[in-house]
Design an enzyme around this catalytic site. Structure first.
Site, PDB file in Angstrom:
ATOM      1  CD  GLU A 247      -3.016  -1.061   0.454  1.00  0.00           C
ATOM      2  OE1 GLU A 247      -3.194  -0.029  -0.209  1.00  0.00           O
ATOM      3  OE2 GLU A 247      -3.747  -2.064   0.367  1.00  0.00           O
ATOM      4  CB  CYS A 281      -1.709   7.437   1.157  1.00  0.00           C
ATOM      5  SG  CYS A 281      -3.124   6.716   1.994  1.00  0.00           S
TER       6      CYS A 281
HETATM    7  P1  NAD Z   1       8.350   4.825   4.571  1.00  0.00           P
HETATM    8  O1  NAD Z   1       8.359   3.989   3.352  1.00  0.00           O
HETATM    9  O2  NAD Z   1       9.490   5.745   4.796  1.00  0.00           O
HETATM   10  O3  NAD Z   1       8.253   3.939   5.891  1.00  0.00           O
HETATM   11  C1  NAD Z   1       7.181   3.045   6.120  1.00  0.00           C
HETATM   12  C2  NAD Z   1       7.637   1.957   7.063  1.00  0.00           C
HETATM   13  O4  NAD Z   1       8.621   1.149   6.412  1.00  0.00           O
HETATM   14  C3  NAD Z   1       8.290   2.462   8.354  1.00  0.00           C
HETATM   15  O5  NAD Z   1       7.835   1.660   9.423  1.00  0.00           O
HETATM   16  C4  NAD Z   1       9.766   2.227   8.097  1.00  0.00           C
HETATM   17  O6  NAD Z   1      10.540   2.059   9.257  1.00  0.00           O
HETATM   18  C5  NAD Z   1       9.735   0.962   7.276  1.00  0.00           C
HETATM   19  N1  NAD Z   1      10.923   0.710   6.448  1.00  0.00           N
HETATM   20  C6  NAD Z   1      11.806   1.606   5.943  1.00  0.00           C
HETATM   21  N2  NAD Z   1      12.753   0.975   5.201  1.00  0.00           N
HETATM   22  C7  NAD Z   1      12.452  -0.345   5.240  1.00  0.00           C
HETATM   23  C8  NAD Z   1      13.041  -1.508   4.654  1.00  0.00           C
HETATM   24  N3  NAD Z   1      14.109  -1.437   3.874  1.00  0.00           N
HETATM   25  N4  NAD Z   1      12.454  -2.700   4.877  1.00  0.00           N
HETATM   26  C9  NAD Z   1      11.330  -2.791   5.645  1.00  0.00           C
HETATM   27  N5  NAD Z   1      10.752  -1.727   6.236  1.00  0.00           N
HETATM   28  C10 NAD Z   1      11.291  -0.520   6.027  1.00  0.00           C
HETATM   29  O7  NAD Z   1       6.970   5.625   4.523  1.00  0.00           O
HETATM   30  P2  NAD Z   1       6.440   6.730   5.531  1.00  0.00           P
HETATM   31  O8  NAD Z   1       7.191   8.000   5.297  1.00  0.00           O
HETATM   32  O9  NAD Z   1       6.370   6.179   6.912  1.00  0.00           O
HETATM   33  O10 NAD Z   1       4.930   6.914   5.044  1.00  0.00           O
HETATM   34  C11 NAD Z   1       4.541   7.821   4.065  1.00  0.00           C
HETATM   35  C12 NAD Z   1       4.202   7.096   2.786  1.00  0.00           C
HETATM   36  O11 NAD Z   1       3.196   6.131   3.044  1.00  0.00           O
HETATM   37  C13 NAD Z   1       3.620   8.005   1.716  1.00  0.00           C
HETATM   38  O12 NAD Z   1       4.185   7.673   0.472  1.00  0.00           O
HETATM   39  C14 NAD Z   1       2.143   7.652   1.740  1.00  0.00           C
HETATM   40  O13 NAD Z   1       1.483   7.913   0.525  1.00  0.00           O
HETATM   41  C15 NAD Z   1       2.188   6.212   2.053  1.00  0.00           C
HETATM   42  N6  NAD Z   1       0.916   5.731   2.595  1.00  0.00           N
HETATM   43  C16 NAD Z   1       0.171   4.878   1.838  1.00  0.00           C
HETATM   44  C17 NAD Z   1      -1.051   4.423   2.317  1.00  0.00           C
HETATM   45  C18 NAD Z   1      -1.886   3.469   1.508  1.00  0.00           C
HETATM   46  O14 NAD Z   1      -2.814   2.909   2.067  1.00  0.00           O
HETATM   47  N7  NAD Z   1      -1.613   3.245   0.231  1.00  0.00           N
HETATM   48  C19 NAD Z   1      -1.489   4.832   3.584  1.00  0.00           C
HETATM   49  C20 NAD Z   1      -0.705   5.698   4.323  1.00  0.00           C
HETATM   50  C21 NAD Z   1       0.509   6.130   3.822  1.00  0.00           C
END
Ligand code: NAD
Length: 502
Positions: A247, A281
């Site tokens: 997502e 998002c």
């Molecule tokens: P992010 O990708 O930076 O981090 C998300 C999670 O992934 C965090 O818990 C982080 O610690 C973890 N993570 C980071 N690197 C990783 C790796 N290599 N392996 C596994 N886990 C890892 O995203 P963010 O800044 O926390 O969130 C914002 C983003 O989320 C925006 O792009 C937003 O659009 C998206 N979002 C999407 C939805 C949806 O339902 N499609 C909902 C909410 C947010």
């Protein structure tokens, strides 16, 4: 013991044993949490494996009873939960409550519908195998790893967690490093409702902890976050052939038709673009407006946007940027738009402060600029004029992303909605699909794949198990070396009769 704080460098966080969670409005430390190592994550998954067997053995009724207990705690302590969300994200209490309320609705829906969606169902065996009774049931996968973001730290992860739990799985949850306290609150509340086994466990830390969970012995990873991280997760999960739900981000458009209710469309645009500081998002990032109503619509948006203010005071509508690094992205997108001929009717280059970003409304922005093509994730919106709604659909669809979309039209709402290449579309109201628990939610293209919420969301966390039971010996025995030439000839004739005439 070493502890790191935001802004956190990778080098520092790699060796730290704990990390601080900060209030983004004040930089006050609101909690300190462990940076879980790969070994600790693997141990949590091993414990979850045991717990999953017990959770599965409870059946739909036993699980539903406990999930209802958890839901009751969430609902009764809503104020407490909202305070933790407010502290870690800076969002106004009312917004924290909105996401928590929607999340509780999802827990309730998943609990209520698990048996109906996943329980044993009869299927037709077909004429050739009419001696069989055919059934399918959806069994739990085992252990699901859930990796969450910070922007909606209750609603977003619970969209996966509650469906995974209702489907009979144990869950290991890695919340964002910006909202570990919310994750802990949710897991503690669950442990209170289900004290017997660690069915929902929390692991905390940075990307490396999430990466360790992805590589651990889990049966599925449900990830919500950025597209870039989603790609890394999918690559890592491929090593063990672990299935993933991604997502990811969005660049959601709003389409405003010539016959639209312009006040409603302007209100939805302003709220969809600026609420939660644009860190949504499915937030509104682009608007395509029919030329006949363009100027009137823009005037209505400007008039409303000028009354919206970021801050942490009682009269402010949205709070700070939760993740400091995002300030640069927003600044870059606005600067690029202005440098390429765009005009800011509200806000502009000076709106990006150290914590808060005031609303920006941009027009005349070229379609190939950053503010139109990349996810801004800040309180900005671009508005473009189109000659007709076909052009609006073409421009809306010309994006790598495809998460949500909104259409304002009296006559053509459904037709336009169906043409949009996004996982979900709201007609004549902002983001309404996100609050309807029975509707699946997910993306297309760079917005990811797989579906949470609704029946599809329950089935994402289960595997279909097909069972064919022989009720009586078949008159035409086909799967035996004793099969005769006469039987083969009969089957050939039967098939020609059944299917050969068309
Ligand atoms: P992010 O990708 O930076 O981090 C998300 C999670 O992934 C965090 O818990 C982080 O610690 C973890 N993570 C980071 N690197 C990783 C790796 N290599 N392996 C596994 N886990 C890892 O995203 P963010 O800044 O926390 O969130 C914002 C983003 O989320 C925006 O792009 C937003 O659009 C998206 N979002 C999407 C939805 C949806 O339902 N499609 C909902 C909410 C947010």
């Amino acid at each position: 013991m070493t502890t790191v704080q935001a802004p956190r460098s990778d080098a520092a966080s790699a060796s730290a044993e704990t990390f601080d969670s900060l209030n983004p409005a004040t930089d006050e430390v609101v909690g300190t949490y462990p940076v879980h190592t790969a070994e600790q994550v693997e141990a949590a998954v091993a414990r979850a494996r045991e717990a999953a067997r017990w959770w599965d053995s409870l059946g739909f009724d036993g699980r539903a009873e406990r999930l209802r207990r958890w839901k009751g705690i969430l609902a009764r302590r809503l104020t407490d939960l909202c305070e933790v969300v407010r502290q870690e994200t800076g969002k106004p209490r009312g917004d924290a409550q909105l996401e928590a309320v929607l999340a509780i609705e999802h827990v309730a829906w998943a609990t209520r519908n698990a048996r109906k969606v996943l329980g044993r169902q009869r299927r037709s065996p077909g004429l050739l195998l009419s001696n069989q009774a055919a059934t399918v049931e959806y069994q739990p996968l085992g252990v699901v790893g859930v990796i969450g973001p910070w922007n909606y730290p209750v609603y977003t992860p619970l969209g996966s967690i509650s469906y995974a739990l209702a489907a009979g799985n144990a869950v290991v949850f890695k919340p964002s490093e910006y909202t570990p306290g919310v994750g802990k609150w949710l897991a503690d509340a669950f442990a209170e409702a289900v004290p017997e086994q660690p069915v929902l466990q929390l692991v905390t830390g940075f990307g490396a902890t999430g990466a360790a969970l992805t590589r651990a012995d889990v049966d599925k990873i449900a990830f919500t976050g950025s597209t870039a991280t989603g790609k890394k997760i999918m690559a890592a999960a491929a090593e063990r052939l672990t299935p993933v739900i991604i997502e990811a981000g969005g660049k959601d458009p709003v389409l405003v038709d010539a016959d639209a209710d312009l006040d409603a469309a302007a209100e939805a645009t302003v709220w969809g673009a600026f609420s939660n500081s644009g860190q949504t998002c499915i937030g509104v990032e682009r608007v395509y407006v029919h030329e006949r109503v363009h100027d009137e619509f823009v005037a209505k948006v400007v008039e409303r946007a000028e009354r919206v203010r970021a801050g942490s005071g009682p009269g402010d509508q949205y709070g700070p940027m939760t993740m400091p690094a995002q300030l640069d992205v927003v600044r870059r997108h606005i600067a690029d738009a202005l440098a390429r001929g765009g005009r800011a009717l509200v806000g502009g280059a000076d709106t990006v402060g150290d914590r808060y970003v005031q609303p920006t409304v941009l027009v005349d922005v070229p379609e190939d600029s950053l503010a139109v093509r990349e996810e801004t994730f800040g309180p900005t919106v671009t508005i473009a004029k189109v000659t007709d709604m076909d052009e609006a659909v073409a421009k809306a669809n010309d994006s790598a992303y495809g998460l949500g979309s909104t259409v304002f039209s009296k006559r053509r709402g459904l037709e336009l909605a169906r043409k949009l290449r996004t996982g979900q579309t709201a007609i004549n109201a902002p983001l309404s699909f996100a609050g309807i628990a029975s509707l699946p939610f997910g993306g297309v293209g760079d917005s990811g794949f797989g579906r949470i919420h609704g029946p599809e969301g329950l089935r994402e966390f289960a595997r279909a198990k097909s069972i064919a039971r022989q009720r009586f010996t078949p008159p035409l025995a086909l799967t035996t070396f004793a099969r005769t030439a006469k039987t083969e000839a009969l089957v050939g004739k039967l098939i020609a009769r059944l299917h050969g005439r068309s």
